[in-house]
Write a protein that holds these residues in place. Structure first.
Motif, PDB file in Angstrom:
ATOM      1  N   THR A 165      46.473  52.938  26.357  1.00 49.21           N
ATOM      2  CA  THR A 165      46.404  51.549  26.839  1.00 49.21           C
ATOM      3  C   THR A 165      47.549  51.322  27.826  1.00 49.21           C
ATOM      4  OG1 THR A 165      47.755  50.785  24.995  1.00 49.21           O
ATOM      5  CG2 THR A 165      45.348  50.740  24.680  1.00 49.21           C
ATOM      6  N   SER A 166      47.520  50.167  28.478  1.00 53.20           N
ATOM      7  CA  SER A 166      48.479  49.930  29.561  1.00 53.20           C
ATOM      8  C   SER A 166      49.912  49.666  29.100  1.00 53.20           C
ATOM      9  CB  SER A 166      48.017  48.744  30.411  1.00 53.20           C
ATOM     10  OG  SER A 166      46.922  49.127  31.197  1.00 53.20           O
ATOM     11  N   GLY A 167      50.092  49.357  27.822  1.00 50.12           N
ATOM     12  CA  GLY A 167      51.459  49.078  27.351  1.00 50.12           C
ATOM     13  C   GLY A 167      51.950  47.714  27.778  1.00 50.12           C
ATOM     14  N   THR A 168      51.033  46.780  28.037  1.00 52.38           N
ATOM     15  CA  THR A 168      51.438  45.436  28.465  1.00 52.38           C
ATOM     16  C   THR A 168      52.106  44.680  27.324  1.00 52.38           C
ATOM     17  OG1 THR A 168      49.430  45.504  29.783  1.00 52.38           O
ATOM     18  CG2 THR A 168      50.610  43.417  29.738  1.00 52.38           C
ATOM     19  N   THR A 169      51.574  44.871  26.111  1.00 59.08           N
ATOM     20  CA  THR A 169      52.103  44.094  24.987  1.00 59.08           C
ATOM     21  C   THR A 169      53.027  44.906  24.092  1.00 59.08           C
ATOM     22  OG1 THR A 169      50.131  44.677  23.723  1.00 59.08           O
ATOM     23  CG2 THR A 169      50.092  42.573  24.889  1.00 59.08           C
ATOM     24  N   LYS A 204      48.818  52.663  23.096  1.00 61.21           N
ATOM     25  CA  LYS A 204      48.065  53.303  22.014  1.00 61.21           C
ATOM     26  C   LYS A 204      47.101  54.311  22.623  1.00 61.21           C
ATOM     27  CE  LYS A 204      47.750  49.006  21.879  1.00 61.21           C
ATOM     28  NZ  LYS A 204      47.373  47.598  21.895  1.00 61.21           N
ATOM     29  N   GLY A 229      40.947  43.672  34.874  1.00 63.85           N
ATOM     30  CA  GLY A 229      42.286  44.104  34.468  1.00 63.85           C
ATOM     31  C   GLY A 229      43.207  42.973  34.102  1.00 63.85           C
ATOM     32  N   PRO A 266      43.325  38.302  34.304  1.00 60.66           N
ATOM     33  CA  PRO A 266      42.501  37.152  34.687  1.00 60.66           C
ATOM     34  C   PRO A 266      42.480  36.977  36.199  1.00 60.66           C
ATOM     35  CG  PRO A 266      44.528  36.459  33.562  1.00 60.66           C
ATOM     36  CD  PRO A 266      44.459  37.947  33.445  1.00 60.66           C
ATOM     37  N   ASP A 312      34.337  38.652  38.446  1.00 64.28           N
ATOM     38  CA  ASP A 312      35.295  39.090  37.428  1.00 64.28           C
ATOM     39  C   ASP A 312      34.555  39.742  36.264  1.00 64.28           C
ATOM     40  OD1 ASP A 312      37.707  39.388  36.094  1.00 64.28           O
ATOM     41  OD2 ASP A 312      37.638  37.383  35.211  1.00 64.28           O
ATOM     42  N   ASN A 313      35.156  40.764  35.673  1.00 66.74           N
ATOM     43  CA  ASN A 313      34.647  41.247  34.391  1.00 66.74           C
ATOM     44  C   ASN A 313      35.795  41.620  33.473  1.00 66.74           C
ATOM     45  OD1 ASN A 313      35.116  44.158  34.918  1.00 66.74           O
ATOM     46  ND2 ASN A 313      33.398  43.920  36.359  1.00 66.74           N
ATOM     47  N   GLN A 332      38.489  46.450  27.903  1.00 66.18           N
ATOM     48  CA  GLN A 332      39.781  47.007  27.503  1.00 66.18           C
ATOM     49  C   GLN A 332      39.673  48.524  27.372  1.00 66.18           C
ATOM     50  OE1 GLN A 332      39.900  45.143  23.535  1.00 66.18           O
ATOM     51  NE2 GLN A 332      41.556  43.862  24.310  1.00 66.18           N
ATOM     52  N   THR A 333      40.815  49.176  27.329  1.00 65.00           N
ATOM     53  CA  THR A 333      40.823  50.618  27.056  1.00 65.00           C
ATOM     54  C   THR A 333      40.010  50.893  25.781  1.00 65.00           C
ATOM     55  OG1 THR A 333      43.054  50.668  27.955  1.00 65.00           O
ATOM     56  CG2 THR A 333      42.340  52.605  26.726  1.00 65.00           C
ATOM     57  N   ASP A 390      42.773  39.129  22.453  1.00 64.02           N
ATOM     58  CA  ASP A 390      42.817  38.142  23.542  1.00 64.02           C
ATOM     59  C   ASP A 390      42.244  36.820  23.040  1.00 64.02           C
ATOM     60  OD1 ASP A 390      43.798  39.942  25.383  1.00 64.02           O
ATOM     61  OD2 ASP A 390      41.855  40.381  26.282  1.00 64.02           O
ATOM     62  N   ARG A 403      46.625  36.336  26.234  1.00 62.16           N
ATOM     63  CA  ARG A 403      46.701  37.274  25.112  1.00 62.16           C
ATOM     64  C   ARG A 403      47.272  36.530  23.925  1.00 62.16           C
ATOM     65  NH1 ARG A 403      47.154  42.900  26.906  1.00 62.16           N
ATOM     66  NH2 ARG A 403      46.808  42.899  29.133  1.00 62.16           N
ATOM     67  N   LYS A 453      49.371  45.046  35.706  1.00 63.38           N
ATOM     68  CA  LYS A 453      49.323  43.868  34.833  1.00 63.38           C
ATOM     69  C   LYS A 453      50.700  43.257  34.695  1.00 63.38           C
ATOM     70  CE  LYS A 453      45.826  46.161  32.152  1.00 63.38           C
ATOM     71  NZ  LYS A 453      44.638  45.359  31.979  1.00 63.38           N
TER      72      LYS A 453
HETATM   73  P1  ATP Z   1      48.380  47.189  25.633  1.00 64.43           P
HETATM   74  O1  ATP Z   1      47.169  47.086  24.756  1.00 64.43           O
HETATM   75  O2  ATP Z   1      49.032  48.532  25.520  1.00 64.43           O
HETATM   76  O3  ATP Z   1      49.325  46.062  25.473  1.00 64.43           O
HETATM   77  P2  ATP Z   1      46.685  46.353  27.808  1.00 64.43           P
HETATM   78  O4  ATP Z   1      46.002  45.515  26.787  1.00 64.43           O
HETATM   79  O5  ATP Z   1      47.125  45.697  29.068  1.00 64.43           O
HETATM   80  O6  ATP Z   1      47.921  47.112  27.160  1.00 64.43           O
HETATM   81  P3  ATP Z   1      44.353  47.642  28.822  1.00 64.43           P
HETATM   82  O7  ATP Z   1      43.405  48.130  27.791  1.00 64.43           O
HETATM   83  O8  ATP Z   1      44.492  48.451  30.066  1.00 64.43           O
HETATM   84  O9  ATP Z   1      45.768  47.579  28.185  1.00 64.43           O
HETATM   85  O10 ATP Z   1      43.966  46.189  29.285  1.00 64.43           O
HETATM   86  C1  ATP Z   1      43.073  45.360  28.594  1.00 64.43           C
HETATM   87  C2  ATP Z   1      43.551  43.935  28.645  1.00 64.43           C
HETATM   88  O11 ATP Z   1      43.632  43.488  30.003  1.00 64.43           O
HETATM   89  C3  ATP Z   1      42.651  42.943  27.966  1.00 64.43           C
HETATM   90  O12 ATP Z   1      42.849  42.899  26.563  1.00 64.43           O
HETATM   91  C4  ATP Z   1      43.033  41.649  28.667  1.00 64.43           C
HETATM   92  O13 ATP Z   1      44.189  41.070  28.092  1.00 64.43           O
HETATM   93  C5  ATP Z   1      43.317  42.106  30.078  1.00 64.43           C
HETATM   94  N1  ATP Z   1      42.115  41.919  30.915  1.00 64.43           N
HETATM   95  C6  ATP Z   1      41.267  42.857  31.363  1.00 64.43           C
HETATM   96  N2  ATP Z   1      40.302  42.309  32.133  1.00 64.43           N
HETATM   97  C7  ATP Z   1      40.524  40.991  32.153  1.00 64.43           C
HETATM   98  C8  ATP Z   1      39.870  39.870  32.762  1.00 64.43           C
HETATM   99  N3  ATP Z   1      38.798  40.011  33.518  1.00 64.43           N
HETATM  100  N4  ATP Z   1      40.395  38.645  32.533  1.00 64.43           N
HETATM  101  C9  ATP Z   1      41.490  38.492  31.770  1.00 64.43           C
HETATM  102  N5  ATP Z   1      42.145  39.493  31.188  1.00 64.43           N
HETATM  103  C10 ATP Z   1      41.685  40.735  31.368  1.00 64.43           C
END
Ligand code: ATP
Ligand code: MG
Length: 566
Positions: free
Chosen positions: A202-206, A210, A321, A323, A342-343, A346-347, A431, A446, A540
């Protein structure tokens, strides 16, 4: 094109399965469905991949080229003693070898894990350790700078293939020489639908990334969602700007475009507004899949630049990716004559779950409606798990009924964390969102980012979108800061467009604008200017990092943080 309602009512996963070729006994292989089946249909000479190099050269690969080269790569793995189930990692920029290695690894029944080439040594080490990498394919430069010192920590790493050097001085393997020595015949492994194909972090945003495991049957979802949500058809020239180091760049930057038989353009270079418009124009891109961060940078560069190129071939544009602010949708419709769709996914979900379809009216700021075969809901915690909230526009956690083929089958070595994602047959996304009375879903924020202020639940996205309407704002991130009376107060960080200065007058103007749009309870109490906002390498905004910095707290895992250092 059938309407959304027609697609949903006529849909079954079995019908989607039947769109692919399969092997006998219910077996399949992603790489066969992506590449080789087109040869069976007499389409081997069609261009599958058009590679644009950093220095301006380009190279085409037909479906037959990719079939033969990936066969060679699969043979190469076998010659090195690599077996079905072994893990092959890549650490490469967007070069053809990456695509060949991905397809060849899948053909050999190996688990493929693409890593983003700009990662530093620590994220590389931890990803290879977690997944037990057996093979790495990379360049000499990346090896020397990022991998060589780690080798002693990675006992399972047997082979390192170097694509641009013979590597003999360090016991490395010369990819080109080994490829040349192999034959072009390989019997693709027939995989059970549930066998693992891909490992994606996953992107490691939060927090700490994983490792999500995906299986071969995921291709059923990649194929159909590519068709339905991205509207891919075999005569399309398609460009997905995501790097395969992130799941978008694999599901929709390798698998879905190829299963749908398109010509896919890949660009080795990083973002540059003028270069991107040139690619759209010169390559006559028809379908374009990109991300809000890039769209905001294009907005920053101005509409005139876009209008100076012939973009008339573009017929469908999608975004994922983060909002996508309504402002960006409106801008795109004005600038390109068609809006970004938009769509959301998630990973973990492996493929697009909620989307604005080509056949659907776009509501700017909404993520759209669930894909056929996907049931999405807004849920809240209840005594025995979760329950659905059906009231329109109620905020809750976005949940999906389990059972679609591209869903992850686990977080690697984190079973407990994986189990926590489920309750009462729902997958809980983490989310927050709401659904309107027309069935469109709206992203709120989130779970971790939502702000509770004086009895209001405030989604950062709503506040960010309001500020984005201001002509000076290029990027905005909103966080909650603990406050004794209100619980939390809203603070916004704003990066400005070129030509705007971070003055007190502008700050007050932004506050005033937000108050007018959102009311004083929701509008930020405080606005700070920043040159740039911290982002992951997948683009992100890392709100948790803004918050930690603001409060002087530890920064946590920042392995995916984008920085200038390469
Ligand atoms: P991590 O889970 O490690 O914190 P991450 O959630 O950013 O990182 P990804 O699986 O790459 O890892 O991203 C999925 C997340 O990105 C979604 O759960 C959401 O929060 C956000 N996202 C993806 N697409 C959209 C969208 N169209 N609108 C809003 N948020 C989005
Ligand atoms: Mg996540």
């Amino acid at each position: 094109m059938p309407s959304y309602d027609e697609e949903v009512s006529g849909f079954s996963w079995d019908a989607a399965r039947a769109l692919l070729d399969w092997f006998p006994d219910g077996k399949l292989n992603i790489a066969y469905e992506a590449i080789d089946r087109h040869l069976q249909k007499g389409d081997g000479d069609r261009i599958a991949l058009r590679w644009l190099s950093k220095n301006g050269s380009r190279k085409d690969f037909t479906y037959r080229d990719l079939s033969l080269q990936s066969n060679r790569f699969a043979n190469l793995l076998r010659s090195l003693g690599i077996e079905k189930g072994d893990r092959v990692y890549s650490l490469l920029g967007r070069v053809p070898e990456l695509y060949i290695a991905a397809l060849g690894s899948l053909k050999a029944g190996c688990v493929f894990c693409p890593m983003f080439s700009a990662f530093g040594p620590e994220p590389i080490r931890s990803r290879m350790e977690i997944g037990g990498a057996n093979v790495l394919i990379t360049t000499k430069r990346l090896y020397k700078r990022k991998v060589s010192a780690l080798r002693k920590d990675l006992p399972e790493l047997k082979e390192i293939l170097i694509i641009d050097d013979d590597g003999s001085d360090e016991g490395l393997r010369d990819f080109a020489a080994l490829m040349a020595a192999e034959t072009e015949d390989f019997k693709t492994e027939a995989m059970a639908p549930e066998e693992t194909a891909l490992l994606h972090f996953t992107s490691g945003t939060t927090g700490k990334p994983k490792g999500a495991m995906h299986v071969h049957e995921a291709v059923v979802a990649h194929h159909i969602t590519g068709r339905l949500a991205l509207d891919l058809r075999s005569d399309d020239i398609y460009w997905c700007t995501a790097d395969p180091g992130w799941i978008t760049g694999t599901s929709y930057g390798i698998i879905a475009p190829f299963t749908n038989g398109v010509t896919m353009v890949i660009d080795e270079a990083e973002f540059d507004a003028n270069r991107w418009y040139q690619i759209l124009a010169e390559e006559k891109i028809t379908v374009w899949y990109t991300a809000p961060t890039a769209i905001r940078m294009l907005m920053k560069a101005g509409s005139e630049l876009a209008k100076s190129h012939d973009l008339s071939h573009l017929r469908f544009m999608a975004s994922v990716g983060e909002p996508l602010n309504p402002e960006a949708v409106i801008w795109s419709a004005d600038t390109f004559g068609i809006p970004f769709h938009d769509n959301w996914w998630q990973t973990e979900t492996g493929g697009i779950m909620i989307a604005n379809y080509a056949s659907m009216g776009v509501k700017p700021g909404s993520m759209g409606k669930p894909l056929p075969g996907i049931s999405a809901a807004i849920v809240e915690k209840s005594d025995n798990g979760v329950r659905e909230i059906t009231k329109p526009l109620a905020i809750g956690e976005l949940a999906l009924k389990t059972g679609w083929p591209s869903m992850m089958r686990g977080y690697l070595h984190e079973e407990e964390r994986y189990q926590k994602c489920f309750a009462n047959g729902w997958y809980l996304s983490g989310d927050l969102a709401m659904r309107d009375s027309d069935g469109y879903f709206w992203f709120v924020g989130r779970n971790d980012d939502v702000i509770k202020s004086a009895g209001h639940l405030i989604g950062p996205f709503e506040v960010e979108s309001a500020l984005m309407e201001h002509e000076a704002a290029a990027e905005v991130a909103v966080i909650g800061i603990a406050d004794e009376t209100a619980g939390e107060i809203v603070k916004a960080f704003v990066a400005l467009k070129l030509g705007h200065k971070p003055t007190e007058d502008l700050r007050l103007d932004l506050v005033g604008h937000a108050r007018k749009r959102l009311g004083p309870a929701v509008a930020p109490k405080d606005i700070a200017f920043r040159e740039n906002l911290p982002k992951t390498r997948s683009g992100k905004i890392m709100r948790r990092l803004l918050k930690a910095r603001e409060l002087g707290l530890p920064e946590g895992d920042i392995s995916t943080l984008e920085s200038d250092e390469q």
